[in-house]
Design an enzyme around this catalytic site. Structure first.
Site, PDB file in Angstrom:
ATOM      1  N   LYS A  58       0.830  -1.210   0.000  1.00 51.60           N
ATOM      2  CA  LYS A  58       0.000   0.000   0.000  1.00 51.60           C
ATOM      3  C   LYS A  58       0.867   1.264   0.000  1.00 51.60           C
ATOM      4  O   LYS A  58       0.529   2.264  -0.638  1.00 51.60           O
ATOM      5  CB  LYS A  58      -0.920   0.010   1.228  1.00 51.60           C
ATOM      6  CG  LYS A  58      -2.018  -1.051   1.152  1.00 51.60           C
ATOM      7  CD  LYS A  58      -2.725  -1.204   2.493  1.00 51.60           C
ATOM      8  CE  LYS A  58      -3.897  -2.168   2.384  1.00 51.60           C
ATOM      9  NZ  LYS A  58      -4.394  -2.640   3.674  1.00 51.60           N
ATOM     10  N   TYR A  87      -1.793  -0.481  11.183  1.00 48.84           N
ATOM     11  CA  TYR A  87      -3.207  -0.755  11.446  1.00 48.84           C
ATOM     12  C   TYR A  87      -3.665   0.083  12.647  1.00 48.84           C
ATOM     13  O   TYR A  87      -3.180   1.184  12.858  1.00 48.84           O
ATOM     14  CB  TYR A  87      -3.450  -2.260  11.669  1.00 48.84           C
ATOM     15  CG  TYR A  87      -2.966  -3.122  10.534  1.00 48.84           C
ATOM     16  CD1 TYR A  87      -3.579  -3.073   9.286  1.00 48.84           C
ATOM     17  CD2 TYR A  87      -1.907  -3.998  10.696  1.00 48.84           C
ATOM     18  CE1 TYR A  87      -3.150  -3.874   8.236  1.00 48.84           C
ATOM     19  CE2 TYR A  87      -1.480  -4.816   9.652  1.00 48.84           C
ATOM     20  CZ  TYR A  87      -2.100  -4.733   8.424  1.00 48.84           C
ATOM     21  OH  TYR A  87      -1.679  -5.522   7.399  1.00 48.84           O
ATOM     22  N   VAL A 115      -0.284  -8.784   6.254  1.00 53.43           N
ATOM     23  CA  VAL A 115      -0.759 -10.023   6.877  1.00 53.43           C
ATOM     24  C   VAL A 115       0.108 -11.240   6.579  1.00 53.43           C
ATOM     25  O   VAL A 115      -0.064 -12.279   7.209  1.00 53.43           O
ATOM     26  CB  VAL A 115      -2.217 -10.384   6.507  1.00 53.43           C
ATOM     27  CG1 VAL A 115      -3.216  -9.522   7.216  1.00 53.43           C
ATOM     28  CG2 VAL A 115      -2.433 -10.402   5.025  1.00 53.43           C
TER      29      VAL A 115
HETATM   30  N1  GLU Z   1      -4.689  -8.624   0.551  1.00 50.21           N
HETATM   31  C1  GLU Z   1      -5.032  -8.389   1.890  1.00 50.21           C
HETATM   32  C2  GLU Z   1      -6.393  -7.739   1.977  1.00 50.21           C
HETATM   33  O1  GLU Z   1      -6.669  -6.770   1.344  1.00 50.21           O
HETATM   34  C3  GLU Z   1      -3.998  -7.543   2.557  1.00 50.21           C
HETATM   35  C4  GLU Z   1      -4.334  -7.380   3.956  1.00 50.21           C
HETATM   36  C5  GLU Z   1      -3.177  -6.909   4.790  1.00 50.21           C
HETATM   37  O2  GLU Z   1      -2.002  -7.236   4.570  1.00 50.21           O
HETATM   38  O3  GLU Z   1      -3.514  -6.191   5.721  1.00 50.21           O
HETATM   39  O4  GLU Z   1      -7.228  -8.173   2.682  1.00 50.21           O
END
Ligand code: GLU
Length: 322
Positions: free
Chosen positions: A68, A241, A259
């Protein structure tokens, strides 16, 4: 040559963090990460371009949400700050990463929760999904100084449980914010999450940020300094987060976790630090990764907000600089 103590410190810190063996890997990635639940790796890349790794630092894992930060930087570089700010806020949300939440004006809170990351994907220029992916892979690879690819196996696991991400894309589309087809935007987002790296490659990506956007290994300028400053600012305030506040107070680095158990931290002007360990805490952050960062931040005096005497005034009262 990097001081040999860097490697010794990494190895010693990995051993300390190994004790923190609880938590579970993300359940939907269980099949993909079947052999790796207890994997543990760390790597550092300095702004001189020296890379030092410890543990399973040559094993690959998916970037997941660490991507991201990179896609946000690509959107900033391609569209400019004003346009990106018109679509994505810079406020911590204090909510779970995949919350269906927007600011009062319809913008996602920030680019590091799913709503904002999907919006950032929607700002990447290109006529087709393939063209947009090509641009992202080119920039990700330039950041790493290596050829990065999507793992089709991780991608399949992502696609099976993408309902929430589709919901987020439709929420943005219904506010008139997406110019591309929402399904394509989600596909692009899932593909960026599935790009695989080693901790060594991820550390170089971090060191490129630490160097103001110039890759210290290849010498290539990937992003303008202002783009990196903006990206690191949201990493500092929103990267972990809903544990971002305690992260800043305890570790004090712009960072992003994913994750898969991946974590990236950046010390501007100094280094990129990457860790990987799949067992997660209740916020979705790697338990051993957080321990590694906490300990290395103390050991190497990395907290970016700690008071330091200017070099000219540093006496022999124990004040240190990095
Ligand atoms: N591909 C995962 C999702 O969008 C990534 C989540 C993450 O790493 O927080 O749910």
């Amino acid at each position: 040559m990097t001081d040999p103590r860097v490697h010794e410190d990494l190895v010693a810190t990995l051993e300390e963090a190994r004790e923190f063996g609880w938590g579970e890997p993300a359940d939907y990635l269980r099949d993909v990460q079947r052999r790796d639940h207890d994997a543990l790796a760390a790597a550092v890349c300095t702004t001189d371009g020296e890379v030092v790794g410890a543990g399973q630092h040559d094993r690959t894992f998916a970037l997941q949400s660490v991507s991201k930060a990179f896609t946000y930087a690509v959107a900033l570089q391609e569209c400019g700050l004003d346009r990106v700010l018109a679509f994505i806020g810079v406020e911590p949300s204090g909510e779970a990463f995949n919350e269906l939440s927007q600011l009062d004006d319809g913008r996602p809170f920030n680019p590091l929760i799913n709503a904002g990351a999907i919006m950032a994907q929607g700002l990447v220029p290109g006529d087709t999904l393939e063209e947009r992916e090509q641009l992202l892979l080119e920039r990700y690879s330039a950041l790493a100084g290596d050829d990065l690819q999507v793992s089709e196996e991780v991608l399949r696991a992502e696609q099976v449980r993408a309902d929430r991400n589709f919901a987020l894309a439709h929420m943005l589309a219904s506010s008139g914010m997406l110019t591309y087809d929402p399904h394509e935007v989600v596909q692009g987002y899932l593909r960026q999450c599935s790009v695989e790296v080693t901790t060594g490659q991820l550390a170089v990506m971090g060191a490129t940020f630490a160097s103001g956007g110039r890759n210290p290994v290849t010498g290539e300028r990937v992003f303008e300094e202002r783009v990196v400053q903006q990206t690191l600012s949201v990493m500092l305030t929103c990267g972990m987060y809903d544990a971002s506040g305690s992260w800043v107070t305890q570790v004090g680095l712009p960072a992003k976790s994913g994750v898969s158990g991946a974590m990236l931290g950046v010390v501007p002007g100094s280094l990129g630090l990457a860790t990987w360990s799949p067992r997660l805490d209740s916020h979705g952050n790697s338990i051993r990764g957080v321990e590694l960062f906490r300990r290395l931040s103390d050991r190497w005096d990395l907290h970016v907000l700690r008071h330091r005497e200017p070099l000219s005034q540093a006496g022999d009262d124990g004040a240190t600089t990095h």
